[in-house]
Write an enzyme that holds these catalytic residues in place. Structure first.
Site, mmCIF file in Angstrom:
data_model
loop_
_atom_site.group_PDB
_atom_site.id
_atom_site.type_symbol
_atom_site.label_atom_id
_atom_site.label_comp_id
_atom_site.label_asym_id
_atom_site.label_seq_id
_atom_site.Cartn_x
_atom_site.Cartn_y
_atom_site.Cartn_z
ATOM 1 N N ASN A 32 47.447 30.515 33.718
ATOM 2 C CA ASN A 32 47.024 31.372 32.176
ATOM 3 C C ASN A 32 47.081 33.002 32.683
ATOM 4 O O ASN A 32 46.879 33.741 31.219
ATOM 5 C CB ASN A 32 46.003 30.813 31.528
ATOM 6 C CG ASN A 32 44.734 31.224 32.196
ATOM 7 O OD1 ASN A 32 44.581 32.108 33.167
ATOM 8 N ND2 ASN A 32 43.473 31.026 31.737
ATOM 9 N N GLY A 36 45.382 35.618 37.370
ATOM 10 C CA GLY A 36 46.573 35.518 38.078
ATOM 11 C C GLY A 36 47.433 36.704 37.752
ATOM 12 O O GLY A 36 47.350 37.451 36.989
ATOM 13 N N PHE A 70 43.845 25.117 41.712
ATOM 14 C CA PHE A 70 43.415 26.269 42.236
ATOM 15 C C PHE A 70 42.542 27.292 41.293
ATOM 16 O O PHE A 70 42.282 28.400 41.679
ATOM 17 C CB PHE A 70 44.406 27.140 42.940
ATOM 18 C CG PHE A 70 45.119 26.508 44.105
ATOM 19 C CD1 PHE A 70 44.634 26.776 45.499
ATOM 20 C CD2 PHE A 70 46.279 25.786 44.175
ATOM 21 C CE1 PHE A 70 45.100 26.180 46.553
ATOM 22 C CE2 PHE A 70 46.869 25.125 45.239
ATOM 23 C CZ PHE A 70 46.246 25.428 46.391
ATOM 24 N N ALA A 72 40.189 28.707 39.316
ATOM 25 C CA ALA A 72 38.760 28.782 39.177
ATOM 26 C C ALA A 72 38.441 30.276 39.300
ATOM 27 O O ALA A 72 39.076 30.963 39.880
ATOM 28 C CB ALA A 72 38.451 27.811 40.114
ATOM 29 N N TYR A 138 28.308 29.138 40.966
ATOM 30 C CA TYR A 138 29.824 29.015 41.506
ATOM 31 C C TYR A 138 29.737 27.673 42.076
ATOM 32 O O TYR A 138 30.519 26.760 41.967
ATOM 33 C CB TYR A 138 30.186 30.063 42.376
ATOM 34 C CG TYR A 138 31.465 30.061 42.926
ATOM 35 C CD1 TYR A 138 32.630 29.450 42.296
ATOM 36 C CD2 TYR A 138 31.505 29.761 44.564
ATOM 37 C CE1 TYR A 138 33.908 29.199 43.220
ATOM 38 C CE2 TYR A 138 32.654 29.638 45.275
ATOM 39 C CZ TYR A 138 33.711 29.249 44.560
ATOM 40 O OH TYR A 138 34.960 28.908 45.171
ATOM 41 N N LEU A 187 34.704 40.952 50.949
ATOM 42 C CA LEU A 187 34.475 41.816 51.843
ATOM 43 C C LEU A 187 35.705 42.632 52.638
ATOM 44 O O LEU A 187 35.607 43.711 52.758
ATOM 45 C CB LEU A 187 33.587 41.065 53.047
ATOM 46 C CG LEU A 187 33.158 41.890 54.214
ATOM 47 C CD1 LEU A 187 32.096 43.048 53.740
ATOM 48 C CD2 LEU A 187 32.734 41.205 55.253
ATOM 49 N N ILE A 204 26.788 47.268 52.752
ATOM 50 C CA ILE A 204 26.383 45.881 53.415
ATOM 51 C C ILE A 204 25.097 45.238 52.755
ATOM 52 O O ILE A 204 23.991 45.766 52.647
ATOM 53 C CB ILE A 204 25.973 46.322 54.740
ATOM 54 C CG1 ILE A 204 26.996 47.031 55.772
ATOM 55 C CG2 ILE A 204 25.275 45.047 55.567
ATOM 56 C CD1 ILE A 204 26.736 47.419 56.944
#
Ligand code: UDP
Length: 323
Positions: A32, A36, A70, A72, A138, A187, A204
């Protein structure tokens, strides 16, 4: 074989789509484009649609033999402050996709799950038998979908592989596709932003964890290694039953070790700043990848240095384009 790569215009999905195409499969990308990028789907048939759009899916599913899912949201921190978004997309909408699959003739399904379903592991390296007790929404949203998959497989004969990814990183070696997230939270790309002064410093998140240098340890796996496992997973489903598999290297690196690797590879200094722990981060997540290695005859090939090198080459090229 013909594969519908749902979320194929995203970071991991686009790598899988390219890998499948290179190995001779027909690929249709369904995305959608909320997260992406159409340019990551260049060279493919792209259907712009939502995973909850059953009518649109019903039109394309008769054209394929398998679905890889994929699509998500995958920001741990955001999932803590906005769990609704995560359960709605990663579970409720994903279930609409699974229902559309069950209503079609497609019986092969590959799911992007995550090591975040393990929560704080009882033992590291983590095997697939580790209890799944996610510590952030998540992970919980992905866990909920794994439960649905298991029940659907038993009742409706869908065969699946749920791949529990550790930390996906790196970029395609030919430099065409890489990691684009807006805003960036992962990261390695965040370290690059700090090098370029696009953020004041790399923060960090916590140095008081029970690890040798106090920072969190993760198992970084190259996206091309992930993509290869997906292709092998599809072939595996021809003759075997559904299962969940860890995808990792089996080797963990702390945040400080990743920063040191980036400094070595790039020859640049990374400005760093200490910051509080990020909510929902377990201290150490490292895969025991032996089950995937044995069953798929697969092994992660890329080292952390190669991950950083490919990611850096790609990111530098992208930055040069923007100038
Ligand atoms: N991290 C960090 N600073 C950042 C981004 C990430 O210290 O700016 C840490 C984070 O707390 C975690 C590790 O790096 O321990 C990997 O985080 P990332 O968001 O890349 O992946 P995750 O483990 O959340 O999937």
């Amino acid at each position: 074989m013909s594969v519908l790569v749902v979320g194929g215009a995203g970071y991991i999905g686009s790598h899988a789509a390219h890998f499948l195409k290179r190995s001779g499969q027909e690929v249709i990308i369904y995305d959608n484009l909320s997260n992406g990028h159409a340019e990551l789907a260049e060279g493919f048939e792209l259907i712009v649609g939502d995973i909850a759009d059953s009518a649109k899916l019903a039109k394309v599913l008769p054209r394929v033999d398998a679905v890889m899912h994929f699509a998500a949201f995958a920001y741990v921190g955001e999932s803590v402050t906005n769990p609704r978004k995560y359960f709605e997309n990663n579970f409720v909408s994903a279930l609409a996709l699974l229902n559309a699959v069950v209503d079609s003739k497609v019986r092969k399904f590959i799911f992007s799950s995550t090591c975040a379903t393990y929560g704080k592991p009882v033992k590291v390296p983590i095997t697939e038998e580790n209890p799944q007790r996610p510590v952030n929404p998540y992970g919980a949203s992905k866990m909920a979908f794994e439960y649905a998959l298991e029940s659907y497989a038993r009742a409706y004969g869908v065969r699946y592989v749920a791949f529990r990814y550790f930390n996906a990183a790196g970029a395609d070696e030919n430099g065409k596709i890489g990691e684009i997230h807006q805003p960036e939270t992962h990261l390695i790309p965040c370290i690059f932003e700090a090098i370029h002064g696009e953020r004041p410093a790399l923060e960090i998140f916590g140095d008081d964890y029970p690890t040798p240098d106090g920072t969190c340890i993760r198992d970084y796996i190259h996206v091309t290694d992930l993509a290869e496992a997906h292709a092998l997973g599809l072939a595996y489903l021809d003759s075997a039953d559904s299962l969940a598999l860890n995808l990792g290297t089996g080797k963990g690196y702390s945040v400080r070790e990743v920063i040191a690797t980036v400094e070595r590879v790039t020859g640049r200094k990374v400005p760093v700043k200490m910051a509080p722990r990020r909510a929902g981060d377990p201290p150490e997540l490292v895969a025991d990848p032996r089950r995937a290695e044995q069953l798929l005859k697969w092994k992660a090939k890329y080292s952390l240095e190669q991950i950083v090198t490919t990611a850096w080459n790609w990111a530098e090229k992208e930055r040069a384009k923007k100038k």
